[in-house]
Every structure is written in structure tokens, then in C-alpha cells.
Design a protein around this motif. Structure first.
Motif, short mmCIF file in Angstrom:
data_model
loop_
_atom_site.label_atom_id
_atom_site.label_comp_id
_atom_site.label_asym_id
_atom_site.label_seq_id
_atom_site.Cartn_x
_atom_site.Cartn_y
_atom_site.Cartn_z
N CYS A 31 0.45 -1.91 0.01
CA CYS A 31 0.07 0.04 0.57
C CYS A 31 0.81 0.81 -0.03
N ASN A 32 2.38 1.37 0.67
CA ASN A 32 2.98 2.22 0.88
C ASN A 32 4.58 1.85 0.40
N PRO A 33 4.50 1.79 -0.91
CA PRO A 33 5.80 0.87 -1.22
C PRO A 33 7.19 2.20 -1.55
N LEU A 34 6.70 3.28 -1.19
CA LEU A 34 7.57 4.03 -1.76
C LEU A 34 8.79 4.56 -0.27
N ARG A 35 7.35 4.37 0.59
CA ARG A 35 8.17 4.52 2.09
C ARG A 35 8.75 3.38 2.48
N TYR A 36 8.11 2.22 2.14
CA TYR A 36 8.33 0.85 2.88
C TYR A 36 10.32 1.47 3.40
N ALA A 37 11.27 1.25 2.67
CA ALA A 37 12.30 1.35 3.44
C ALA A 37 12.51 2.45 4.56
N THR A 38 11.78 3.85 4.15
CA THR A 38 11.98 4.86 5.54
C THR A 38 10.73 4.63 7.36
N ILE A 39 9.52 3.40 6.25
CA ILE A 39 8.63 3.08 7.55
C ILE A 39 9.83 1.64 8.19
N LEU A 40 9.99 1.43 8.05
CA LEU A 40 10.46 -0.10 8.44
C LEU A 40 12.04 -0.07 8.33
N THR A 41 12.82 0.60 9.24
CA THR A 41 13.83 0.51 9.32
C THR A 41 14.08 0.30 10.57
N ASN A 42 15.77 -0.11 11.07
CA ASN A 42 15.98 -1.34 11.36
C ASN A 42 15.58 -0.63 12.90
N SER A 43 15.49 0.47 13.30
CA SER A 43 15.32 0.24 14.73
C SER A 43 14.09 0.46 14.68
N VAL B 115 -7.59 -6.51 3.91
CA VAL B 115 -8.53 -5.54 3.90
C VAL B 115 -8.58 -4.51 2.81
N LYS B 116 -7.23 -3.62 3.72
CA LYS B 116 -6.84 -3.18 2.93
C LYS B 116 -5.57 -3.37 2.15
N ILE B 117 -4.78 -4.10 1.99
CA ILE B 117 -4.31 -4.88 0.54
C ILE B 117 -4.69 -5.17 -0.46
N LEU B 118 -5.86 -5.81 0.00
CA LEU B 118 -6.55 -6.21 -1.11
C LEU B 118 -7.84 -5.19 -2.19
N ARG B 119 -7.89 -4.28 -0.88
CA ARG B 119 -8.50 -2.81 -2.26
C ARG B 119 -7.48 -2.36 -3.19
N THR B 120 -6.02 -1.91 -2.32
CA THR B 120 -5.16 -2.06 -3.37
C THR B 120 -5.25 -2.32 -4.20
N VAL B 121 -4.59 -4.21 -4.31
CA VAL B 121 -3.99 -5.02 -5.22
C VAL B 121 -5.33 -5.47 -6.62
N LEU B 122 -6.65 -5.10 -6.43
CA LEU B 122 -7.99 -5.43 -6.40
C LEU B 122 -8.02 -3.55 -7.84
N SER B 123 -7.30 -2.77 -6.98
CA SER B 123 -6.92 -1.75 -7.49
C SER B 123 -6.09 -1.16 -8.65
N LEU B 124 -5.64 -2.84 -9.05
CA LEU B 124 -3.75 -2.46 -10.01
C LEU B 124 -4.57 -2.36 -11.16
N ALA B 125 -3.81 -2.22 -12.17
CA ALA B 125 -4.19 -2.67 -13.91
C ALA B 125 -4.67 -3.44 -14.17
N SER B 126 -3.35 -4.20 -13.84
CA SER B 126 -3.07 -5.55 -14.83
C SER B 126 -3.67 -6.52 -13.83
N LYS B 127 -3.93 -7.85 -14.14
CA LYS B 127 -3.89 -9.28 -13.80
C LYS B 127 -2.86 -9.27 -13.24
N GLU B 128 -2.10 -9.25 -14.06
CA GLU B 128 -0.22 -9.21 -13.84
C GLU B 128 0.51 -9.15 -12.77
#
Length: 332
Positions: A147-159, A239-252
Motif C-alpha cells: 500500500c505504501n511501497p515508496l515509503r517502505y524503506a523509510t517506515i520499516l527501518t532497522n530501529s 482488507v486494505k491490501i486487497l483493496r490496493t491489489v484490486l485497484s492495480l491495472a493488470s491481472k499480472e
């Protein structure tokens, strides 16, 4: 969990032939006896074969998983840090209980001291709570990644990952620390035979010859709080993941995104299905034989530690390739 397999007191007072002398009121209150699987004592040597096999697979699988994650730089990512935590928890849950179970099956070594029983119970319930917390953290990891791939590295840091691990540990310890003290204050003037393969909260409570209402209520509240709260947030994440996945353009793209969650969903099913089955049978299956309850409780301890490394090893190409190279005697 804490309230599973809440036995009737008459079940706890069913003596084994070789323990009959230990059920008297005057017996040593610091010593208890584990029956193994009531009603199936003659089959213990045969039952030990699948138990020992699953335990061996769990030890090998989780130790291999930890080694691969530690030695492979490409696996030093948040998802694999959480997976390493889960592997450590699985190892502790297995080694806390299974060696004693096997000693009962192989050597009829049923005796356990009261203090050892409390220690086993504390580790068992504490790490079960931690297991649930880590599964919740892994759901959050998948939520952020999708749901927030661009912020993944900044949110889930080692600390942040370290803090999540410490919070999971602190929650488990704080909730379980009262149990040994609550059990110590109870008198055990009757049977000292625990109709189980290991020491768990309600099995010990049912041996007490005093009012145990507070212990019962505390156990139920903690179990509902942990399972209910964690499953609610895991469900909300998906539930939030499913909403985001279903909003993607292609089946792939949809299949690729949701494919990263399959291993975690399998881990959730592997961990929570035995808990739900045990709880349901305990509350509604009053005609079910006692050994079915005990076998389900052991299944909960043995199956997830065995399956988690297999599930993640099969579904994750990085882990799978590294393990294959490891067993072929190669290295990167």
C-alpha cells in the motif's frame, strides 16, 4: 493459548497405575506428574515417531532458515528480519516442550518439579503470545510494502523493527509474569497428576483445591485480548491490501502483488487453525475423547514450527535457492 484444553477436574484426578501413590494428599507438593496422552499410554512409543520426526524437521528447518538469513546479504530486509524472529520463537516453543514429551513417551519420565512446571508454562504461553505479535508485524510489513511501497524503506527501518520486537517481547512478558505468582498462591492438596504432555495454565489451575475464579478470568481475558486484537488488526491489514491489489491495472500486477502475501497467509493458517479447532472442540465437543484435546494441543506446538520454514522456503525464491546451494555444499 492460555484457555485451551480447560480440563474438567475429574479428568485431572484420573490416576495412572504407576502414579497412584502420587495422588495422595500427603504427597510432595513440589512434584507433579505428567500423564502424556491419557488413554493412549500403550501407544506412546509409536506416537513418539511422528512427534520426533516433526521436532527434528522443525529444528533443522528453523536453524537453516536463521543461518541463511544471517549469511545472505540480500535477505537483510524487514520481512526476513520478522521471519527470523518467527523462527526463533518456533525453536523456543519446540525445545521448551517436546524434549519432555519424548522423555515421557520413551522413558516414562513423568515427574516434573513445580518450579520447572512454572518455567515451562511461562515460556510456552509467553512465546505463543510473541508468535501472534510477530504474525501481526508481518501483516503490517506486507501492508506497507503493497500500500505504501515508496515509503517502505523509510517506515520499516532497522530501529523500527527492533522496537517492534521489543514491544512484542514486553507485551508477552508483562501479560505472563502474573501467572507463576497466581499459581504459587494456590494450595495443591489433592492430585498432582497433570493429564497432559506438558504444563499449561489451566491444567495446573484445575489441580488446585481453592477458588480459582481469578485465574480462570485472567486466562480468558488474556487469550481473548491477544487472539482477538491481533486477528482484528491482521484482518484489517489484509482488507486494505486487497483493496490496493484490486485497484492495480493488470491481472499480472495483481497476482504478483498478492503473491508476496501467500507465505504469510499460510503461516497465519498454520498457527491459528489448531488454536481455533482446539477452542471449538473444547467448548462444543463435550463428547470428544480427552486424548483428542491433548493431541490437538500437541499439534499446535509441533506443526507450525515444522511448517513455517517449509512454507517460506518453498514460496521465496531467494531462500529456496540459498538453501539448495547450502545443501549442495556450494556458496556464493
Amino acid at each position: 493459548m492460555i484457555d485451551e484444553l480447560n480440563k474438567r477436574k475429574d479428568l485431572q484426578k484420573t490416576p495412572q497405575q504407576d502414579l497412584s501413590g502420587s495422588n495422595d494428599t500427603g504427597s510432595d507438593p513440589s512434584v507433579f506428574f505428567l500423564t502424556g496422552i491419557p488413554g493412549l499410554e500403550a501407544l506412546h512409543p509409536w506416537i513418539s515417531i511422528p512427534f520426533c520426526s516433526m521436532f527434528s524437521v522443525a529444528l533443522l528447518g528453523n536453524c537453516t532458515l536463521l543461518y541463511v538469513i544471517k549469511t545472505e546479504p540480500s535477505l537483510h530486509q524487514p520481512m526476513f528480519h520478522f521471519l527470523a524472529m518467527l523462527a526463533v520463537i518456533d525453536l523456543v516453543l519446540s525445545t521448551t516442550t517436546v524434549p519432555k514429551i519424548l522423555s515421557i513417551f520413551w522413558f516414562n519420565s513423568r515427574e516434573i518439579s513445580f518450579n520447572a512446571c512454572l518455567v515451562q508454562m511461562f515460556f510456552l504461553h509467553s512465546f505463543s503470545i510473541m508468535q501472534s505479535a510477530v504474525l501481526l508485524a508481518m501483516a503490517f510489513d506486507r501492508y506497507v510494502a503493497i500500500c505504501n511501497p515508496l515509503r517502505y524503506a523509510t517506515i520499516l527501518t532497522n530501529s523500527v523493527i527492533a522496537k517492534i520486537g521489543l514491544v512484542a517481547l514486553a507485551r508477552a512478558v508483562l501479560l505472563m509474569v502474573p501467572l507463576p505468582f497466581l499459581l504459587r498462591r494456590l494450595p495443591y492438596c489433592g492430585s498432582h497428576v497433570i493429564a497432559h504432555c506438558y504444563c499449561e495454565h489451566m491444567a495446573m489451575v484445575n489441580l488446585a483445591c481453592a477458588n480459582t475464579m481469578f485465574n480462570n478470568i485472567y486466562g480468558i481475558i488474556v487469550a481473548l485480548f491477544i487472539v482477538g486484537l491481533d486477528l482484528m488488526f491482521i484482518s484489517l491489514s489484509y482488507v486494505k491490501i486487497l483493496r490496493t491489489v484490486l485497484s492495480l491495472a493488470s491481472k499480472e500486477e495483481q497476482l504478483k502483488a498478492f503473491g508476496t502475501c501467500v507465505a504469510h497467509l499460510c503461516a497465519i493458517l498454520v498457527v491459528y487453525t489448531p488454536v481455533v479447532l482446539s477452542s471449538t472442540i473444547h467448548r462444543f465437543g463435550h463428547q470428544v475423547a480427552p486424548h483428542i484435546h491433548i493431541l490437538l494441543a500437541n499439534f499446535y506446538l509441533l506443526f507450525p514450527p515444522m511448517m513455517n520454514p517449509i512454507v517460506y522456503g518453498v514460496k521465496n525464491k531467494q531462500i529456496r535457492d540459498r538453501v539448495l546451494l547450502l545443501f549442495r555444499g556450494k556458496s556464493f
